[in-house]
Design a protein around this motif. Structure first.
Motif, PDB file in Angstrom:
ATOM      1  N   SER A   5       0.853  -1.182   0.000  1.00 58.32           N
ATOM      2  CA  SER A   5       0.000   0.000   0.000  1.00 58.32           C
ATOM      3  C   SER A   5       0.890   1.234   0.000  1.00 58.32           C
ATOM      4  N   LEU A  26       6.923   0.071 -12.802  1.00 56.13           N
ATOM      5  CA  LEU A  26       5.913  -0.973 -12.627  1.00 56.13           C
ATOM      6  C   LEU A  26       5.999  -2.001 -13.748  1.00 56.13           C
ATOM      7  N   TYR A  30       6.347  -6.142 -13.678  1.00 56.17           N
ATOM      8  CA  TYR A  30       5.494  -7.129 -14.357  1.00 56.17           C
ATOM      9  C   TYR A  30       6.334  -8.028 -15.262  1.00 56.17           C
ATOM     10  N   PHE A  35       5.265  -8.499 -10.034  1.00 57.20           N
ATOM     11  CA  PHE A  35       4.000  -7.822  -9.806  1.00 57.20           C
ATOM     12  C   PHE A  35       2.875  -8.570 -10.503  1.00 57.20           C
ATOM     13  N   SER A  38      -1.816  -3.916  -9.997  1.00 58.98           N
ATOM     14  CA  SER A  38      -1.536  -2.628  -9.357  1.00 58.98           C
ATOM     15  C   SER A  38      -2.584  -1.627  -9.797  1.00 58.98           C
ATOM     16  N   GLY A  47      -1.528   4.180  -3.942  1.00 59.64           N
ATOM     17  CA  GLY A  47      -1.787   3.061  -4.829  1.00 59.64           C
ATOM     18  C   GLY A  47      -1.591   1.742  -4.106  1.00 59.64           C
ATOM     19  N   ILE A  49      -0.138  -2.413  -4.853  1.00 63.98           N
ATOM     20  CA  ILE A  49       0.543  -3.379  -5.712  1.00 63.98           C
ATOM     21  C   ILE A  49       0.388  -4.751  -5.077  1.00 63.98           C
ATOM     22  N   ASP A  65      11.721   2.473  -6.833  1.00 70.16           N
ATOM     23  CA  ASP A  65      10.578   3.193  -7.409  1.00 70.16           C
ATOM     24  C   ASP A  65      10.915   4.686  -7.435  1.00 70.16           C
ATOM     25  N   TYR A  75       5.566   3.268   1.979  1.00 70.00           N
ATOM     26  CA  TYR A  75       5.133   1.945   1.563  1.00 70.00           C
ATOM     27  C   TYR A  75       4.861   1.079   2.781  1.00 70.00           C
TER      28      TYR A  75
END
Length: 98
Positions: A5, A26, A30, A35, A38, A47, A49, A65, A75
């Motif tokens: 989060s 991001l 992936y 990931f 998200s 956001g 993830i 990030d 985070y």
């Protein structure tokens, strides 16, 4: 598995300035298989993830990030074991340890 989060710690104008770099970050997550999903929170104050892998590797990835590097977000990582899922998500199920 992990729920990450993100909570923004800066105005949306600062977040938006790095949004393209964040999305590229991001997409690398992936591509690496780390990931699973998200998206933005509603209201837009951060956001979420959904990630898999080892916690230490996830923490390192989060530190890379652009939002983290610019101090725009904090985070919160929650680890969980998905023992039950919808049929479409069967591949994500994990047995309980022991």
């Amino acid at each position: 598995m992990f729920i990450v989060s993100l909570s923004y710690t800066a105005p949306l104008s600062a977040v938006d300035a790095l949004l393209d770099a964040h999305v590229a970050w991001l997409q690398r997550g992936y591509a690496d298989g780390a990931f699973l999903a998200s998206g933005r929170k509603v209201p837009r104050n951060g956001g979420v993830i959904l990630a898999r892998g080892e916690r230490a590797a996830l923490e390192q990835r989060l530190a890379e990030d652009p939002f983290a590097q610019a101090g725009l977000a904090q985070y919160d990582i929650t680890e969980f074991i998905p023992t039950l899922t919808a049929a479409d998500l069967d591949a994500l199920r994990e047995p309980l340890p022991g």
